[in-house]
Design a protein around this motif. Sequence first.
Motif, PDB file in Angstrom:
ATOM      1  N   MET A 255     -10.377  38.103  -9.996  1.00 54.26           N
ATOM      2  CA  MET A 255      -8.936  38.194 -10.166  1.00 54.26           C
ATOM      3  C   MET A 255      -8.616  38.894 -11.475  1.00 54.26           C
ATOM      4  O   MET A 255      -9.379  38.793 -12.432  1.00 54.26           O
ATOM      5  CB  MET A 255      -8.322  36.791 -10.113  1.00 54.26           C
TER       6      MET A 255
ATOM      7  N   ILE B  56     -13.803  34.468  -6.394  1.00 56.40           N
ATOM      8  CA  ILE B  56     -12.843  35.563  -6.202  1.00 56.40           C
ATOM      9  C   ILE B  56     -12.645  36.254  -7.552  1.00 56.40           C
ATOM     10  O   ILE B  56     -12.377  35.594  -8.558  1.00 56.40           O
ATOM     11  CB  ILE B  56     -11.488  35.043  -5.690  1.00 56.40           C
TER      12      ILE B  56
ATOM     13  N   PHE C 108      -2.036  36.370 -11.735  1.00 59.86           N
ATOM     14  CA  PHE C 108      -3.266  37.095 -11.427  1.00 59.86           C
ATOM     15  C   PHE C 108      -3.221  37.610  -9.996  1.00 59.86           C
ATOM     16  O   PHE C 108      -2.613  36.996  -9.125  1.00 59.86           O
ATOM     17  CB  PHE C 108      -4.488  36.181 -11.580  1.00 59.86           C
ATOM     18  N   SER C 109      -3.874  38.725  -9.763  1.00 58.49           N
ATOM     19  CA  SER C 109      -3.990  39.309  -8.428  1.00 58.49           C
ATOM     20  C   SER C 109      -5.439  39.251  -7.970  1.00 58.49           C
ATOM     21  O   SER C 109      -6.363  39.462  -8.757  1.00 58.49           O
ATOM     22  CB  SER C 109      -3.559  40.777  -8.441  1.00 58.49           C
ATOM     23  N   ARG C 110      -5.602  38.997  -6.693  1.00 62.72           N
ATOM     24  CA  ARG C 110      -6.930  38.965  -6.087  1.00 62.72           C
ATOM     25  C   ARG C 110      -7.447  40.398  -5.950  1.00 62.72           C
ATOM     26  O   ARG C 110      -6.750  41.277  -5.460  1.00 62.72           O
ATOM     27  CB  ARG C 110      -6.822  38.321  -4.717  1.00 62.72           C
TER      28      ARG C 110
ATOM     29  N   GLU D  35      -9.571  39.602 -16.810  1.00 64.32           N
ATOM     30  CA  GLU D  35     -10.354  39.685 -15.576  1.00 64.32           C
ATOM     31  C   GLU D  35     -11.223  38.438 -15.536  1.00 64.32           C
ATOM     32  O   GLU D  35     -11.851  38.087 -16.526  1.00 64.32           O
ATOM     33  CB  GLU D  35     -11.214  40.939 -15.609  1.00 64.32           C
TER      34      GLU D  35
ATOM     35  N   ARG E 138      -5.246  40.358 -14.267  1.00 61.77           N
ATOM     36  CA  ARG E 138      -3.837  40.283 -14.678  1.00 61.77           C
ATOM     37  C   ARG E 138      -3.649  41.144 -15.924  1.00 61.77           C
ATOM     38  O   ARG E 138      -4.384  40.994 -16.903  1.00 61.77           O
ATOM     39  CB  ARG E 138      -3.449  38.859 -15.000  1.00 61.77           C
TER      40      ARG E 138
ATOM     41  N   TYR F 137      -4.371  30.555 -10.286  1.00 62.32           N
ATOM     42  CA  TYR F 137      -4.358  31.844 -10.979  1.00 62.32           C
ATOM     43  C   TYR F 137      -3.266  32.765 -10.431  1.00 62.32           C
ATOM     44  O   TYR F 137      -2.649  33.515 -11.189  1.00 62.32           O
ATOM     45  CB  TYR F 137      -5.733  32.502 -10.918  1.00 62.32           C
ATOM     46  N   GLY F 138      -3.019  32.685  -9.141  1.00 56.96           N
ATOM     47  CA  GLY F 138      -1.920  33.456  -8.561  1.00 56.96           C
ATOM     48  C   GLY F 138      -0.585  33.065  -9.178  1.00 56.96           C
ATOM     49  O   GLY F 138       0.256  33.923  -9.474  1.00 56.96           O
TER      50      GLY F 138
ATOM     51  N   GLU G 198      -7.644  29.834  -6.541  1.00 53.36           N
ATOM     52  CA  GLU G 198      -6.900  31.087  -6.388  1.00 53.36           C
ATOM     53  C   GLU G 198      -5.389  30.868  -6.515  1.00 53.36           C
ATOM     54  O   GLU G 198      -4.692  31.672  -7.133  1.00 53.36           O
ATOM     55  CB  GLU G 198      -7.227  31.732  -5.046  1.00 53.36           C
TER      56      GLU G 198
ATOM     57  N   SER H  67     -12.476  33.226 -10.054  1.00 51.97           N
ATOM     58  CA  SER H  67     -11.859  31.973  -9.629  1.00 51.97           C
ATOM     59  C   SER H  67     -12.706  31.333  -8.540  1.00 51.97           C
ATOM     60  O   SER H  67     -13.216  32.030  -7.661  1.00 51.97           O
ATOM     61  CB  SER H  67     -10.460  32.246  -9.074  1.00 51.97           C
TER      62      SER H  67
END
Length: 64
Positions: free
Chosen positions: A60, A58, A39-41, A23, A62, A34-35, A31, A26
């Motif tokens: 984020m 943000i 990773f998810s927002r 966790e 994963r 990390y995406g 973003e 970002s």
Amino acid sequence: GIGRMLYEECERVAKVGGIKRFEGYSILNGEGFYGALGFSRVEPIAVPMGPDFAFPSILMVRDI
């Protein structure tokens, strides 16, 4: 290249230590990076940087 290599080493060490989820915060223009790492927002947040300023970021996550 280098950012991905650093992340992969962090993930390897985390797995050895039994960590199951990352966790992190970002900056807005990070973003996409990390995406691309999976990773998810979660939500936009404001990180306090002093009494009169908060840095837009943000949250984020994963699972690893």
